[in-house]
Scaffold this motif. Structure first.
Motif, mmCIF file in Angstrom:
data_model
loop_
_atom_site.group_PDB
_atom_site.id
_atom_site.type_symbol
_atom_site.label_atom_id
_atom_site.label_comp_id
_atom_site.label_asym_id
_atom_site.label_seq_id
_atom_site.Cartn_x
_atom_site.Cartn_y
_atom_site.Cartn_z
ATOM 1 N N GLU A 7 0.837 -1.353 0.056
ATOM 2 C CA GLU A 7 0.101 -0.210 0.016
ATOM 3 C C GLU A 7 1.002 1.197 0.067
ATOM 4 O O GLU A 7 0.780 2.241 -0.891
ATOM 5 C CB GLU A 7 -0.824 0.157 1.338
ATOM 6 C CG GLU A 7 -2.052 1.277 0.832
ATOM 7 C CD GLU A 7 -2.953 1.082 2.545
ATOM 8 O OE1 GLU A 7 -3.711 1.942 2.320
ATOM 9 O OE2 GLU A 7 -2.543 0.704 3.334
ATOM 10 N N ARG A 8 1.851 1.391 0.740
ATOM 11 C CA ARG A 8 2.820 2.341 0.848
ATOM 12 C C ARG A 8 3.578 2.658 -0.295
ATOM 13 O O ARG A 8 3.748 3.708 -1.070
ATOM 14 C CB ARG A 8 3.728 2.324 2.035
ATOM 15 C CG ARG A 8 2.986 2.459 3.356
ATOM 16 C CD ARG A 8 4.285 2.267 4.708
ATOM 17 N NE ARG A 8 4.683 1.024 4.919
ATOM 18 C CZ ARG A 8 4.025 -0.152 5.230
ATOM 19 N NH1 ARG A 8 2.756 -0.020 5.782
ATOM 20 N NH2 ARG A 8 4.809 -1.072 5.458
ATOM 21 N N MET A 9 3.965 1.543 -1.118
ATOM 22 C CA MET A 9 4.699 1.369 -2.326
ATOM 23 C C MET A 9 3.678 1.986 -3.396
ATOM 24 O O MET A 9 4.381 3.002 -4.209
ATOM 25 C CB MET A 9 5.214 0.072 -2.823
ATOM 26 C CG MET A 9 5.911 0.077 -3.971
ATOM 27 S SD MET A 9 5.399 -0.431 -5.631
ATOM 28 C CE MET A 9 4.073 -1.279 -5.249
ATOM 29 N N TYR A 10 2.784 1.727 -3.601
ATOM 30 C CA TYR A 10 1.612 2.333 -4.386
ATOM 31 C C TYR A 10 1.410 3.756 -4.366
ATOM 32 O O TYR A 10 1.452 4.582 -5.542
ATOM 33 C CB TYR A 10 0.278 1.536 -4.580
ATOM 34 C CG TYR A 10 0.443 0.077 -5.228
ATOM 35 C CD1 TYR A 10 0.866 -0.378 -6.495
ATOM 36 C CD2 TYR A 10 -0.042 -0.887 -4.373
ATOM 37 C CE1 TYR A 10 0.879 -1.601 -6.616
ATOM 38 C CE2 TYR A 10 0.050 -2.143 -4.658
ATOM 39 C CZ TYR A 10 0.562 -2.480 -6.031
ATOM 40 O OH TYR A 10 0.710 -3.972 -6.435
ATOM 41 N N ALA A 11 1.139 4.237 -3.132
ATOM 42 C CA ALA A 11 1.190 5.502 -2.901
ATOM 43 C C ALA A 11 2.350 6.347 -3.267
ATOM 44 O O ALA A 11 2.281 7.531 -4.077
ATOM 45 C CB ALA A 11 0.856 5.867 -1.492
ATOM 46 N N ALA A 12 3.620 5.881 -3.005
ATOM 47 C CA ALA A 12 5.003 6.531 -3.428
ATOM 48 C C ALA A 12 5.050 6.627 -4.683
ATOM 49 O O ALA A 12 5.637 7.366 -5.440
ATOM 50 C CB ALA A 12 6.130 5.895 -2.705
ATOM 51 N N ALA A 13 4.479 5.499 -5.658
ATOM 52 C CA ALA A 13 4.440 5.436 -7.100
ATOM 53 C C ALA A 13 3.825 6.262 -7.785
ATOM 54 O O ALA A 13 3.430 6.163 -9.100
ATOM 55 C CB ALA A 13 4.560 3.934 -7.507
ATOM 56 N N GLY A 14 2.619 7.187 -7.014
ATOM 57 C CA GLY A 14 1.838 8.120 -7.642
ATOM 58 C C GLY A 14 0.555 7.569 -7.961
ATOM 59 O O GLY A 14 -0.141 8.012 -8.795
ATOM 60 N N TRP A 15 0.308 6.428 -7.296
ATOM 61 C CA TRP A 15 -1.117 5.890 -7.654
ATOM 62 C C TRP A 15 -1.921 6.449 -6.467
ATOM 63 O O TRP A 15 -1.530 7.030 -5.267
ATOM 64 C CB TRP A 15 -1.177 4.278 -7.222
ATOM 65 C CG TRP A 15 -0.659 3.669 -8.368
ATOM 66 C CD1 TRP A 15 0.679 3.657 -8.626
ATOM 67 C CD2 TRP A 15 -1.477 2.736 -9.252
ATOM 68 N NE1 TRP A 15 0.877 2.674 -9.757
ATOM 69 C CE2 TRP A 15 -0.221 2.465 -10.044
ATOM 70 C CE3 TRP A 15 -2.857 2.395 -9.523
ATOM 71 C CZ2 TRP A 15 -0.702 1.416 -10.967
ATOM 72 C CZ3 TRP A 15 -3.017 1.475 -10.239
ATOM 73 C CH2 TRP A 15 -2.190 1.006 -11.310
ATOM 74 N N THR A 16 -3.380 6.669 -6.931
ATOM 75 C CA THR A 16 -4.174 7.646 -6.008
ATOM 76 C C THR A 16 -5.270 6.647 -5.085
ATOM 77 O O THR A 16 -5.821 5.753 -5.775
ATOM 78 C CB THR A 16 -5.059 8.595 -6.687
ATOM 79 O OG1 THR A 16 -4.244 9.414 -7.540
ATOM 80 C CG2 THR A 16 -6.215 9.417 -5.985
ATOM 81 N N ARG A 17 -5.145 6.795 -3.906
ATOM 82 C CA ARG A 17 -5.976 5.706 -2.925
ATOM 83 C C ARG A 17 -7.521 6.310 -3.146
ATOM 84 O O ARG A 17 -7.927 7.452 -3.002
ATOM 85 C CB ARG A 17 -5.683 6.010 -1.505
ATOM 86 C CG ARG A 17 -6.459 5.312 -0.592
ATOM 87 C CD ARG A 17 -5.799 5.613 1.001
ATOM 88 N NE ARG A 17 -6.616 4.725 1.752
ATOM 89 C CZ ARG A 17 -7.368 4.777 2.327
ATOM 90 N NH1 ARG A 17 -8.222 5.733 2.125
ATOM 91 N NH2 ARG A 17 -8.013 3.838 3.177
ATOM 92 N N VAL A 18 -8.335 5.249 -3.397
ATOM 93 C CA VAL A 18 -9.608 5.601 -3.626
ATOM 94 C C VAL A 18 -10.349 5.412 -2.337
ATOM 95 O O VAL A 18 -11.327 6.056 -1.943
ATOM 96 C CB VAL A 18 -10.427 4.750 -4.604
ATOM 97 C CG1 VAL A 18 -12.080 4.658 -4.590
ATOM 98 C CG2 VAL A 18 -9.761 4.882 -5.827
#
Length: 183
Positions: A146-157
Motif C-alpha cells: 500500500e505504501r509503495m503504490y502511494a509512493a509510485a503516484g497511485w491515488t487511493r480511492v
C-alpha cells in the motif's frame, strides 16, 4: 522476452504465451515463497507447489489471447526469477480504456531493490502504448505494498473492510487505487 529492459543487476521482460510453460515452475516457486512470507495474493498458506503451478499454467490461454500481460524480473548475475506483475486489460466495450494490475510479487530475498516500482513502470509504459488511460488495483490495507503504490503516484480511492484473508486466514481490509495514464 518481448519488452526486455535491463540494468546492471536486474532485467525485466514481458513473457509470451510460448515462454509461459517454460517459466511456470519458477513462477510457482515465487508464488509459494511470497504467500509463505505473508503476502495476500488470493491464496492461503501453506500453498502447495502443485496448486501454484496449475494456477500459472491455467493462465496460458489468457496470455495467448492478449487478455493478460505478464512481466518477470530476473537477477542479472544468475538469471534467477525475482518478481512478476500482471496487467489484465478490461474486456467490456465501455471499458477498453482501462486495465487491472494484479499479482505484483517480489521474492523476499530481492526486496529493497525497487523491483516493484520497476515492474510497475514497465507495465504502465506498455499499458499507455496499448491506449489504456486508467489502471486500477487493490492491495491489503496497511501492507508495505500500500505504501509503495502511494509512493509510485497511485491515488487511493478508499478501503473495503474484511475484503480478503491473509495467507493465515485472518480477514483484512483492502485499499483500492487508480492511476490515470497520460495522453
Amino acid at each position: 522476452m518481448d519488452g526486455f529492459v535491463a540494468d546492471d543487476a536486474y532485467a525485466i521482460g514481458l513473457v509470451t504465451a510460448e515462454e509461459l510453460p517454460g517459466v511456470a515452475e519458477e513462477l510457482a516457486a515465487l508464488l509459494v515463497d511470497t504467500v509463505h512470507a505473508g503476502a495476500s495474493l488470493g491464496f492461503l498458506a501453506p500453498l502447495d507447489h502443485g496448486e501454484a503451478l496449475a494456477w500459472w499454467r491455467a493462465l496460458g490461454p489468457d496470455v495467448a489471447d492478449g487478455r493478460l500481460l505478464l512481466w518477470t524480473v530476473r537477477a542479472g548475475a544468475d538469471g534467477r526469477l525475482a518478481g512478476t506483475v500482471q496487467l489484465r486489460p478490461a474486456a467490456p466495450a465501455n471499458g477498453r480504456h482501462r486495465g487491472e494490475v494484479a499479482k505484483l510479487m517480489v521474492h523476499p530475498a530481492d526486496r529493497g531493490h525497487r523491483l516493484a516500482g520497476r515492474l510497475l513502470a514497465a507495465l504502465e509504459e506498455r499499458a499507455h502504448g496499448l491506449g489504456l488511460r486508467l489502471l486500477v488495483l487493490d492491495t491489503e490495507t496497511g501492507s508495505p505494498a500500500e505504501r509503495m503504490y502511494a509512493a509510485a503516484g497511485w491515488t487511493r480511492v478508499g478501503s473495503v473492510p474484511d475484503y480478503a484473508t491473509d495467507p493465515s486466514g485472518v480477514l483484512h481490509p483492502t485499499t483500492v487505487f487508480f492511476k490515470a495514464l497520460g495522453g
